[in-house]
Design an enzyme around this catalytic site. Structure first.
Site, PDB file in Angstrom:
ATOM      1  N   ALA A   1       0.866  -1.192   0.000  1.00  0.00           N
ATOM      2  CA  ALA A   1       0.000   0.000   0.000  1.00  0.00           C
ATOM      3  C   ALA A   1       0.896   1.232   0.000  1.00  0.00           C
ATOM      4  O   ALA A   1       2.108   1.132   0.225  1.00  0.00           O
ATOM      5  CB  ALA A   1      -0.909   0.010   1.226  1.00  0.00           C
ATOM      6  N   LYS A   2       0.320   2.388  -0.248  1.00  0.00           N
ATOM      7  CA  LYS A   2       1.047   3.661  -0.156  1.00  0.00           C
ATOM      8  C   LYS A   2       0.003   4.767  -0.053  1.00  0.00           C
ATOM      9  O   LYS A   2      -1.113   4.615  -0.550  1.00  0.00           O
ATOM     10  CB  LYS A   2       1.900   3.882  -1.413  1.00  0.00           C
ATOM     11  CG  LYS A   2       3.089   4.795  -1.198  1.00  0.00           C
ATOM     12  CD  LYS A   2       4.204   4.061  -0.481  1.00  0.00           C
ATOM     13  CE  LYS A   2       5.458   4.900  -0.389  1.00  0.00           C
ATOM     14  NZ  LYS A   2       6.542   4.173   0.257  1.00  0.00           N
ATOM     15  N   GLY A   3       0.383   5.864   0.551  1.00  0.00           N
ATOM     16  CA  GLY A   3      -0.582   6.952   0.670  1.00  0.00           C
ATOM     17  C   GLY A   3       0.095   8.285   0.867  1.00  0.00           C
ATOM     18  O   GLY A   3       1.320   8.370   0.932  1.00  0.00           O
TER      19      GLY A   3
END
Length: 411
Positions: free
Chosen positions: A101-103
């Site tokens: 994931a990444k944000g």
């Protein structure tokens, strides 16, 4: 070539080598979920300011999704998508039970006060708290964020779900953060470099290193390589670049950098043009700053025999081809900089157990994981007769594909 195009290209090449079903290949490429939220906060002067925050959750076949949160004015959905996908393959290469994931939030953290940053972090957490979680998605610090940011996320999340230290990693030690986490990516780079050089019958001792980037990763890598007997002959950061063919005194450089907010003006070496750093004469080049710095414009001029990718995506695919023809050995980012996420995993494990480890245990476990991953990657290189990058990608993609099929995926 942007990060998403490059990452997808590497993935497709790996899928071809593995002979993946085209429908499964497509399924693995599409993110599990993309979240975009509006975050409005009152500023210190009473006015309102709005920011856009998002989280890309790429794949959860092998476990909860894992990845950093960055605060940066250029937070770009394409790049975050690419980095989320890279995290999926990286966690699989390290063989830790996570997906990717990444944000991030599109903001300039330097222009916000501490109280404004706290308000922004808390509003963002309120908007996504039901989509992250100990067994769902575990954020960590990234560009523009730090242990304090993680402390705010932990506190805000705990208001909804009860005390949950394992919901984020990279926290302050006082709130359940792991010893050794701060140095983990840099220490992982050391172990990765040792494994690669040993495979070529060499050791770190007496080899000359050039390190681009003197932030957390670059400075720890420089320190640990120097202690292991390596000679760091040139370093750069945002303030400038310096070199000393006899080797830089890293301890003095660290002190100078802390006192002067950068390495510029250090008297233990001569100042050089930062643009020429990558082409300095050395044995091992470690790009530890931004992506895309090694490209077709400078690849022909690189004199290093080995490149250790401490940054995410520092080498363009076009440069990859040029360097491979020159016989330069590249240790890919999804293996070389996986020390940080590996120790994040150890932190998560400690939080779930409610039992903390001492630093020696953390470092010893990290070495075990990095050494084992290198052997697994080399095995894939032999099986598919490919370079280290494709060895790492086939290893990661194969593990995720197997997990996906075993869980009952049907074409």
């Amino acid at each position: 070539m942007n990060a998403l195009v490059a990452t997808s290209r590497n993935f497709k090449q790996a899928a071809k080598l593995l002979g993946l079903d085209p429908k499964l290949e497509k399924s693995l490429l599409i993110p599990f979920r993309e979240i975009k939220v509006e975050c409005t906060i009152p500023k210190d002067d009473g006015t309102l300011a709005s920011f856009v925050g998002f989280r890309v959750q790429h794949d959860n076949a092998r476990g909860p999704m894992k990845g950093g949160i960055r605060f940066h004015h250029e937070v770009d959905p394409d790049e975050v998508n690419a980095l989320a996908q890279l995290m999926t393959w990286k966690t699989a290469v390290a063989n830790i039970p996570y997906g990717g994931a990444k944000g991030g939030i599109g903001c300039s953290p330097g222009e916000l006060s501490i109280t404004e940053l706290e308000r922004l972090t808390r509003v963002f957490t309120q908007k996504i708290h039901d989509l992250i979680g100990i067994h769902t998605d575990v954020p960590a610090p990234d560009m523009g964020t730090n242990p304090q940011t993680m402390a705010w996320i932990l506190d805000e999340y705990s208001k909804f779900h009860g005390y949950s230290p394992a919901v984020v990693t990279g926290k302050p030690v006082d709130l359940g953060g792991s010893l050794g986490r701060d140095a983990a990516t840099g220490r992982g780079v050391l172990f990765a470099t040792e494994a690669l050089l040993a495979d070529h019958g060499r050791s770190i001792k007496d080899h000359r290193f050039v390190i681009q980037g003197f932030g957390n990763v670059g400075s720890w890598a420089a320190q640990l390589i120097s202690k292991a007997g390596g000679k760091v002959v040139a370093v750069s950061d945002v303030s400038g670049a310096i070199k000393n063919p006899k080797g830089l005194d890293i301890e003095k450089l660290l002190k100078h950098s802390a006192e002067n907010h950068g390495i510029r003006g250090f008297n233990g070496g001569e100042s050089i043009n930062p643009g020429s750093l990558l082409t300095e004469d050395c044995d091992v080049l470690i790009p530890a700053a931004l992506g895309g710095v090694i490209n077709r414009e400078n690849a022909n001029d690189i004199r290093a025999k080995f490149i250790i990718e401490a940054a995410n995506h520092p080498t363009d695919p076009e440069a990859d081809e040029i360097l491979s023809k020159k016989g330069v050995v590249i240790l890919p980012d999804i293996y070389a900089n996986s020390g940080g996420v590996t120790v994040s995993y150890f932190e998560w494990v400690q939080n779930i157990q409610g039992f903390m480890w001492d630093e020696d245990k953390v470092n010893a476990e990290l070495k075990t994981y990095m050494t084992r991953s290198f052997k697994d990657m080399k095995e894939m290189c032999r099986t598919h007769e490919c370079d280290l990058r494709m060895g790492a990608f086939t290893l990661g993609v194969n593990r995720v594909a197997r997990a996906t099929i075993l869980r009952g995926w049907e074409a």
